[in-house]
Design an enzyme around this catalytic site. Structure first.
Site, PDB file in Angstrom:
ATOM      1  N   HIS A   1       0.837  -1.310   0.051  1.00 14.10           N
ATOM      2  CA  HIS A   1       0.063   0.009   0.096  1.00 14.10           C
ATOM      3  C   HIS A   1       0.924   1.308   0.023  1.00 14.10           C
ATOM      4  CE1 HIS A   1      -3.952   1.894   0.954  1.00 14.10           C
ATOM      5  NE2 HIS A   1      -3.251   3.003   1.207  1.00 14.10           N
TER       6      HIS A   1
ATOM      7  N   HIS B   1       1.502   5.213  -1.716  1.00 15.72           N
ATOM      8  CA  HIS B   1       1.401   6.511  -2.558  1.00 15.72           C
ATOM      9  C   HIS B   1       2.723   6.997  -3.063  1.00 15.72           C
ATOM     10  CE1 HIS B   1      -2.819   6.806  -1.181  1.00 15.72           C
ATOM     11  NE2 HIS B   1      -2.484   6.274   0.033  1.00 15.72           N
TER      12      HIS B   1
ATOM     13  N   LYS C   1      -9.100  -0.189  -6.085  1.00 16.53           N
ATOM     14  CA  LYS C   1      -9.217   0.393  -4.841  1.00 16.53           C
ATOM     15  C   LYS C   1     -10.711   1.107  -4.687  1.00 16.53           C
ATOM     16  CE  LYS C   1      -7.803   2.053  -0.766  1.00 16.53           C
ATOM     17  NZ  LYS C   1      -6.742   3.018  -0.655  1.00 16.53           N
TER      18      LYS C   1
ATOM     19  N   HIS D   1     -10.694   1.144   1.539  1.00 15.32           N
ATOM     20  CA  HIS D   1     -10.262   2.197   2.693  1.00 15.32           C
ATOM     21  C   HIS D   1     -11.543   2.174   3.387  1.00 15.32           C
ATOM     22  CE1 HIS D   1      -8.859   6.031   4.230  1.00 15.32           C
ATOM     23  NE2 HIS D   1     -10.128   6.092   4.794  1.00 15.32           N
TER      24      HIS D   1
ATOM     25  N   HIS E   1      -4.867  -0.579   5.783  1.00 17.18           N
ATOM     26  CA  HIS E   1      -4.337   0.218   6.814  1.00 17.18           C
ATOM     27  C   HIS E   1      -5.341  -0.039   8.096  1.00 17.18           C
ATOM     28  CE1 HIS E   1      -7.229   2.820   4.822  1.00 17.18           C
ATOM     29  NE2 HIS E   1      -6.130   3.460   4.065  1.00 17.18           N
TER      30      HIS E   1
ATOM     31  N   ASP F   1       1.390   2.453   3.229  1.00 21.45           N
ATOM     32  CA  ASP F   1       0.542   3.888   3.407  1.00 21.45           C
ATOM     33  C   ASP F   1       1.107   5.047   3.405  1.00 21.45           C
ATOM     34  OD1 ASP F   1      -1.989   5.192   2.806  1.00 21.45           O
ATOM     35  OD2 ASP F   1      -2.583   5.285   4.819  1.00 21.45           O
TER      36      ASP F   1
END
Length: 366
Positions: A15, A17, A101, A139, A177, A251
């Site tokens: 995970h 970004h 996602k 999420h 997460h 994350d």
């Protein structure tokens, strides 16, 4: 006395970004210096909703890496109310897209284009994903403003995730997460093997007090927000238990310092340069024997991929985390900036060419 050393199969970040543009070039090498692969989040502006967009983004990531990097970005699509089954089929056939996602609209950074009615508008797509064995990454928070922010994960489980798994038990789901004992209990309750979870370093090391100690701490603010201590302890127990349902997902989410330290600071913690040493710290307090499974084996197993051939060697040698790294037109502040942490990455051995690479974190710390 000789420092404690530990060699593990090279890990992946399930995970991550990476942003885009100048920001991408700033942060991608931090992850690529340690991790072999990463599930890359699609919440750009505009979001990555199609295969063609995912492939173009993948090329930009590869161009941002050092010339000798063997890092592999695993792409994802951003689920919207308008996602089609044909796009899912194309994505699966491509071999470049590994998951889709789910962002409930408004749940976190760049989630405005997210889903507004999962059961009413997305069921045909979810059914196609189940047939294609394409995982749904969740999420897991509701966005109802009447629900307390510390309860949004539990309410999401009760009202959305549990009904979804009941309706589509064959759908592979990763609850991203996770932050609560409720999430652990839910993951453990599903016996099909189709539900798993990623856990971040911050949710294993910090509880919600960290956000407020010594004043408001914007660099400890993320979504889902840090929770009570008993939830943190439940996460630690879960990841160190030996269960194959949990795996590493940092994350890591970079934002410029001025965007975090603002009157309306954004959510996100940047952990990529220090994540693996922080996980080692958590596991040392319980059992280092379980670290490799969590960091390097459980994720590939869930996604149906082989474990990496390379290794990473960690050494228990204290070092000071830099106060900032270059990012876009400013800087990004990493988690525990300016603090001393006990573990570091000593070396990375690439399994493809069996050539030892000195850990690039040393140069990135400048």
């Amino acid at each position: 006395m000789e420092s404690l050393r530990l060699s593990i199969v090279q890990p992946d970040d399930w995970h991550l970004h990476l942003r885009d543009g100048n920001g991408l070039a700033s942060v991608a090498p931090h992850s690529a210096s340690v991790f072999k692969r990463a599930i890359v989040m699609p919440n750009l502006k505009p979001p990555i909703t199609t295969l063609s967009q995912a492939l173009a983004y993948r090329e930009r990531i590869l161009k941002a890496l050092p010339p000798d990097s063997t890092f592999t970005p695993l792409m994802t699509l951003y689920l919207t109310d308008d996602t089609t089954t044909s796009e899912i089929k194309l994505a699966k056939k491509s071999g470049a897209v590994f998951a889709v996602k789910l962002y409930p609209a408004g749940a976190t950074t760049n989630s405005q284009a997210g889903v507004t009615d999962l059961f009413g508008k997305c069921m045909p797509v979810l059914e196609e994903m189940a047939r294609s064995s394409l995982p749904l990454l969740v999420h897991g928070e509701v966005v109802d403003t009447s629900v307390d922010i510390f309860d949004r994960e539990k309410v999401f489980i009760d009202t959305i995730l549990s009904p979804l798994v009941t309706k589509l038990p064959e759908l592979k789901v990763v609850m991203e997460h996770i932050t609560t004992r409720d999430a652990v209990e839910f993951v453990e309750s599903v016996t099909s093997g189709n539900v798993a979870a990623t856990v971040t370093p911050q949710h294993l090391l910090l509880n919600r007090n960290a956000i407020f100690q010594g004043g408001l701490q914007p660099h400890f603010y993320c979504l889902p927000v840090l929770k009570r201590e008993h939830h943190r302890q439940a996460l630690i127990k879960a990841v160190t238990s030996g269960s194959n349902k949990y795996f590493l997902g940092t994350d890591s989410a970079p934002h410029e310092k001025r965007a975090k330290e603002a009157s309306c600071g954004c959510a996100g913690i940047y952990s990529a340069p220090v994540a693996l040493p922080l996980y080692a710290q958590v596991f040392e307090e319980a059992t280092l024997d379980m670290l490799e499974a969590f960091t390097s084996l459980n994720g590939p197993n869930f996604y149906g991929l082989p474990a990496n051939k390379g290794t990473v060697t960690l050494v228990k040698t204290p070092w000071c985390v830099p106060t900032a790294y270059s990012f876009e037109s400013g800087t990004v502040v990493p988690i525990f900036a300016g603090k001393t942490i006990q573990w570091s990455v000593e070396s990375v051995i690439n399994g493809e060419d069996s050539c030892e690479k000195k850990n690039e974190l040393e140069s990135l710390r400048v």
